[in-house]
Design an enzyme around this catalytic site. Structure first.
Site, PDB file in Angstrom:
ATOM      1  N   LYS A  71       0.647  -1.438  -0.011  1.00 16.09           N
ATOM      2  CA  LYS A  71       0.155  -0.127  -0.094  1.00 16.09           C
ATOM      3  C   LYS A  71       0.971   1.218   0.166  1.00 16.09           C
ATOM      4  CE  LYS A  71      -4.149   1.728   0.293  1.00 16.09           C
ATOM      5  NZ  LYS A  71      -3.734   2.841  -0.734  1.00 16.09           N
ATOM      6  N   LYS A 107       5.413   2.638  -2.674  1.00 20.64           N
ATOM      7  CA  LYS A 107       5.386   4.003  -3.081  1.00 20.64           C
ATOM      8  C   LYS A 107       5.729   4.279  -4.599  1.00 20.64           C
ATOM      9  CE  LYS A 107       3.979   7.728  -0.779  1.00 20.64           C
ATOM     10  NZ  LYS A 107       3.320   7.848   0.338  1.00 20.64           N
ATOM     11  N   THR A 191      -5.991  11.874   6.945  1.00 21.14           N
ATOM     12  CA  THR A 191      -4.632  12.000   7.323  1.00 21.14           C
ATOM     13  C   THR A 191      -4.447  13.137   8.376  1.00 21.14           C
ATOM     14  OG1 THR A 191      -3.763  11.073   5.232  1.00 21.14           O
ATOM     15  CG2 THR A 191      -2.135  11.984   6.779  1.00 21.14           C
TER      16      THR A 191
END
Length: 417
Positions: A71, A107, A191
Site C-alpha cells: 500500500k 510507493k 490523514t
C-alpha cells in the site's frame, strides 16, 4: 520548502539501524527487511496539448509484502527520485505495521511538476503510467493512493485505466477515489484528522491542554489544512500556516475554515489579509505548543533544530525531521510524534476504503471516523508504552514496534523454498 538536504533513503536506513539496537532480530531477517522487494523504473512518452511528445520517468517500489498486499501513494513532483520513493515505501511498511493493518509498504512517483500540465496532459500521463505499472498493481497485490501532487481525480483515471485493461471494473485497485466510484467517506480528511488524534493524545500525556494551545502548520495542502481544521475544531489556536509561497502569521489565531476557502480559490496562503506574511523558515521557529510539519522531507535539520520553540512536533509529512535534528530536539526536551504514527490516518482509512470496495458494503462517515480514532489512539498507546519499556523516544519506539511485527510475520511465514 526544499527537500534536498538529506537523501531520504539514507535517513530511512539510519532510522532502521537505530531501531535494530533495541531488537533481537536475526541478522538475516534484518537484512531482508532493509531492502525493497522489487523496484520498477519506467520511461514513457506522453503527448502534450501542442502535439509534441515528452518522455516522462516514473517509479513504483514495493518494500515488503510479508503482512499483506503493498500500500502506498503515488507522488507527482519535479524533485522525485528513486531513493525518495524507496524511503517512502520503507516508511509505509513501518506505518502499516504500527497501526497494525494487513499491508506491506509501497510507493510510486513521477518526475513532473503537475501544476505545469493541463488537465488533459495529466490524464494522458496518468493513464500511460498506469499501463506501465499494471503488472505490479492490483486489489490483491498493490493498492496505490494519492500523495503529493495527486488527488481523487488522478485515482479515478488510474482505476478506470486498470479496469479497461482487465475487462471489468476493479474499484479496489486504488483508494482515495471519488465517492461516486467507490471512495470512502472520511478519506479526504483522514490523514489530517489522524494527526489531530495522536497530537491530542501526546498533549494529554505531557499535560498540555488542547484548548487555546498555539499550533503552527507548515504545508497547507490536504494534510496540513485538514490537520489545522481538526485542531481548530478541538479548540486549539492555529497561529500560522504556510505553503510553497510562504506563510501567514496571526498571534491571535487564524480563521481556518475561511482560510481554507481562500486557498481553494487563490492557491496561495500569503494573500490572506488577516495576518503577517512570513517565510517558511520563520514559521518553523515560532513560539507555539505544537508544530505540525506537513510539507516535504528534511524540513527540520541540524541547521534549524536549535531554533525550534514548539513543545511537540507532530509529523504530518513523511520524513520531515533528519536524524541529527531528532537528536537535537530530544536533547532539548521537545517531543516528536513520528511520521509513521502521526500521519497513518490516511492509510488507515485507505484500508477501510479497500475493505468496503471488496465487500461492496459502505459505512457512513461517523463510522469511518470512529474506527479511525480507535485505531490511532490504540497505536499511540502501543508506541508510548514501547518508548517507556525501552527508554527510547517515540520514533525509535514506533520503528521498533513496526520492525518487530514485520519480523515476526517473516519468521512465521518462513523462508521459501
Amino acid at each position: 520548502m526544499s527537500s534536498k538536504q538529506r537523501n531520504p533513503w539514507h535517513v530511512a536506513q539510519e532510522q532502521f539501524d537505530k531501531a535494530l539496537h533495541h531488537l533481537d532480530v536475526p541478522a538475516s531477517i534484518a537484512e531482508f527487511l532493509r531492502y525493497p522487494k522489487r523496484e520498477l523504473t519506467v520511461n514513457f512518452p506522453v503527448r502534450m496539448d501542442d502535439g509534441s511528445v515528452r518522455i516522462i520517468t516514473g517509479y513504483r517500489v514495493h518494500h515488503n509484502t510479508v503482512r499483506g498486499p503493498t500500500k502506498g501513494g503515488i507522488r507527482y513532483h519535479q524533485d522525485v527520485t528513486l531513493d525518495e520513493v524507496r524511503a517512502l515505501a520503507m516508511w509505509m511498511t513501518w506505518k502499516c505495521a504500527v497501526v497494525n493493518i494487513p499491508y506491506g509498504g509501497a510507493k510510486g512517483g513521477i518526475v513532473v511538476d503537475p501544476y505545469q500540465l493541463s488537465q488533459r496532459e495529466l490524464e494522458n500521463l496518468t493513464r500511460r503510467y498506469t499501463t506501465e505499472i499494471t503488472m505490479l498493481i492490483g486489489p490483491d497485490s498493490d493498492i496505490p493512493a494519492p500523495d503529493v501532487g495527486t488527488n481523487a481525480q488522478v485515482m479515478a483515471w488510474l482505476m478506470d485505466t486498470y479496469s479497461i485493461l482487465h475487462g471489468h471494473s476493479v474499484p479496489a485497485v486504488v483508494t482515495g477515489k471519488p465517492l461516486s466510484i467507490g471512495g470512502s467517506l472520511g478519506r479526504n480528511q483522514a490523514t489530517g484528522v489522524g494527526v489531530m488524534y495522536v497530537t491530542r493524545e501526546a498533549m494529554r500525556r505531557v499535560g498540555i491542554p488542547i484548548e487555546g494551545a498555539r499550533v503552527v502548520v507548515q504545508g497547507f495542502g490536504n494534510v496540513g489544512s485538514n490537520a489545522a481544521l481538526a485542531m481548530h475544531e478541538q479548540g486549539a489556536k492555529v497561529i500560522a500556516v504556510s505553503d510553497v509561497h510562504g506563510g501567514i502569521y496571526n498571534p491571535n489565531g487564524l480563521d481556518i475554515p475561511a482560510l481554507i476557502r481562500h486557498v481553494l480559490e487563490t492557491r496561495n496562503v500569503t494573500t490572506w489579509p488577516d495576518g503577517d506574511v512570513i517565510t517558511n523558515e520563520e514559521l518553523l521557529t515560532l513560539e507555539c505548543e505544537v508544530l505540525i510539519p506537513a510539507a516535504l522531507e528534511n524540513q527540520i535539520t541540524s541547521e534549524n533544530a536549535h531554533e525550534i520553540k514548539a513543545k511537540i512536533v507532530a509529523e504530518g509529512a513523511n520524513g520531515p525531521t533528519t536524524p541529527r535534528a531528532d537528536e537535537i530536539l530530544r536533547e532539548r526536551g521537545i517531543l516528536v510524534v513520528p511520521d509513521i504514527l502521526c500521519n497513518a490516518g490516511g492509510v488507515t482509512v485507505s484500508y477501510f476504503e479497500w475493505v468496503q470496495g471488496l465487500q461492496s458494503f459502505f459505512w457512513d462517515e461517523e463510522e469511518v471516523l470512529k474506527r479511525l480514532e480507535r485505531i490511532m489512539v490504540r497505536a499511540f498507546d502501543d508506541v508510548w508504552n514501547m518508548a517507556e519499556a525501552k527508554g527510547v523516544d517515540l520514533r525509535i519506539a514506533a520503528t521498533v514496534l513496526a520492525i518487530n511485527r514485520v519480523a515476526e510475520a517473516t519468521v512465521m511465514r518462513g523462508i521459501y523454498p
